[in-house]
Design an enzyme around this catalytic site. Structure first.
Site, PDB file in Angstrom:
ATOM      1  N   LYS A   1      -4.708   2.009  -5.161  1.00  0.00           N
ATOM      2  CA  LYS A   1      -4.673   2.366  -6.579  1.00  0.00           C
ATOM      3  C   LYS A   1      -5.557   1.450  -7.428  1.00  0.00           C
ATOM      4  O   LYS A   1      -5.190   1.018  -8.514  1.00  0.00           O
ATOM      5  CB  LYS A   1      -3.237   2.371  -7.115  1.00  0.00           C
ATOM      6  CG  LYS A   1      -2.278   3.232  -6.323  1.00  0.00           C
ATOM      7  CD  LYS A   1      -2.826   4.643  -6.072  1.00  0.00           C
ATOM      8  CE  LYS A   1      -2.957   5.465  -7.329  1.00  0.00           C
ATOM      9  NZ  LYS A   1      -3.536   6.818  -7.051  1.00  0.00           N
TER      10      LYS A   1
ATOM     11  N   HIS B   1      -8.045   0.079   3.159  1.00  0.00           N
ATOM     12  CA  HIS B   1      -7.221  -0.764   2.279  1.00  0.00           C
ATOM     13  C   HIS B   1      -6.849  -2.076   2.967  1.00  0.00           C
ATOM     14  O   HIS B   1      -5.985  -2.811   2.471  1.00  0.00           O
ATOM     15  CB  HIS B   1      -5.919  -0.051   1.903  1.00  0.00           C
ATOM     16  CG  HIS B   1      -6.090   1.103   0.959  1.00  0.00           C
ATOM     17  ND1 HIS B   1      -6.951   1.081  -0.103  1.00  0.00           N
ATOM     18  CD2 HIS B   1      -5.471   2.321   0.923  1.00  0.00           C
ATOM     19  CE1 HIS B   1      -6.875   2.234  -0.767  1.00  0.00           C
ATOM     20  NE2 HIS B   1      -5.990   2.990  -0.158  1.00  0.00           N
TER      21      HIS B   1
ATOM     22  N   SER C   1       0.431   1.934 -11.474  1.00  0.00           N
ATOM     23  CA  SER C   1      -0.165   3.038 -10.738  1.00  0.00           C
ATOM     24  C   SER C   1       0.412   3.150  -9.333  1.00  0.00           C
ATOM     25  O   SER C   1       0.683   4.251  -8.834  1.00  0.00           O
ATOM     26  CB  SER C   1      -1.685   2.841 -10.666  1.00  0.00           C
ATOM     27  OG  SER C   1      -2.314   3.970 -10.102  1.00  0.00           O
TER      28      SER C   1
END
Length: 306
Positions: free
Chosen positions: A62, A122, A152
């Site tokens: 995010k 990620h 988020s």
């Protein structure tokens, strides 16, 4: 180089402190993962083959992943501006990810891809494929301020099956976030780990807030980093195509119909603004995250705006 202190370099399995469990939860070298992350990728990071011209887009979740991926994809393949968008999950391998029960093996698909390969991840720096560093693959990292990121990520937790469609409170989620009990690991460890490589020629470290301030300048910066000369007309088309408003309407990047995303709870691309944290944090919660930020980043030269 920024100082990375011991408590930022290793997260601990604090599962007993937090009753909420994501599906298939496990810890690997101090980082919490769910069932969607292939443990085999983490275990084989020393043998994953990388190329000198690979382009990795690496982010903490995010933090503008889809946004920067689309910019890089169009800079590498400007013909896609005319040919229609291909869904990112089909055209860009997600290094460590798989949908449980699915048949997609991104590592095998990567081997078959023509260069330059565009790859998403990620993963924290200490879990990343070692060849990406030794072969000097290009890495674009994007960090986002922890206040907006936490908000988020909270909405993402609520709307995605891999997080079990989280039903807990915002405050309970924030406490997990502040204690690094979050999928893909703690925010500060992630951002600081990659910041160590900020001055290396093959790494471009971007901040979400700076991208929002100057989208056109960011496209130019990424183009220069990738060694791509782009005429002004193409540049303007990419900037327009990659605006948040345009991408939110683009089904190829805004995964509204994805089986693992409940967009009725929270859309995959939600607001894309800086400062939404003010609509969620209480005074006490803001004091908590300010203290967290001071403790983790206070003695480093990595700073974010919110």
């Amino acid at each position: 180089m920024s100082e990375v202190r011991e408590h930022d370099s290793v997260c601990t399995d604090n599962s007993d402190e937090f009753p909420y469990k994501v599906p298939g939860q496990y810890f690997y070298e101090g980082v919490l993962f769910n069932q969607d992350v292939r443990k085999s990728v983490l275990e084989s990071r020393d043998s994953i083959e990388c190329r000198e011209d690979d382009v990795f887009i690496v982010t903490y979740p995010k933090s503008g992943t889809t946004w920067i991926l689309e910019i890089a994809n169009l800079l590498l393949h400007p013909e896609k501006l005319d040919g229609g968008s291909e869904a990112q999950e089909r055209s860009v391998p997600f290094l460590e990810f798989h949908l449980t029960g699915g048949s997609v093996d991104h590592i095998e698909n990567m081997k078959k891809m023509a260069s330059p390969r565009l790859i998403k991840s990620h993963l924290a720096e200490h879990l990343f494929p070692t060849q990406a560093f030794t072969k000097k693959s290009k890495i674009i990292y994007v960090g986002r301020n922890p206040k907006d990121n936490a908000v988020s990520y909270y909405h993402f937790y609520k709307s995605v099956s891999g997080f079990g469609y989280y039903k807990g409170s915002w405050d309970a989620f924030l406490q997990m976030y502040l204690k690094d009990h979050i999928v893909w690991g703690g925010w500060s460890h992630h951002c600081l780990g990659w910041w160590k490589h900020n001055h290396e020629s093959n790494v471009l470290y971007l901040k979400y807030e700076d991208v929002k301030k100057d989208e056109r300048g960011t496209v130019e910066k990424i183009a220069s980093f990738l060694g791509k000369e782009v005429d002004q007309q193409t540049l303007e088309r990419i900037v327009t195509h990659c605006s948040f408003e345009s991408m939110k309407k683009n089904p190829a990047v805004n995964r509204e119909d994805a089986a693992d995303v409940d967009s009725s709870v929270s859309p995959f691309m939600r607001k894309g603004i800086v400062g939404d944290w003010k609509n969620h944090f209480t005074v006490a919660q803001n004091e908590q995250i300010e203290q967290y930020y001071k403790e983790r980043l206070g003695n480093t030269d990595l700073q974010f705006e919110w």
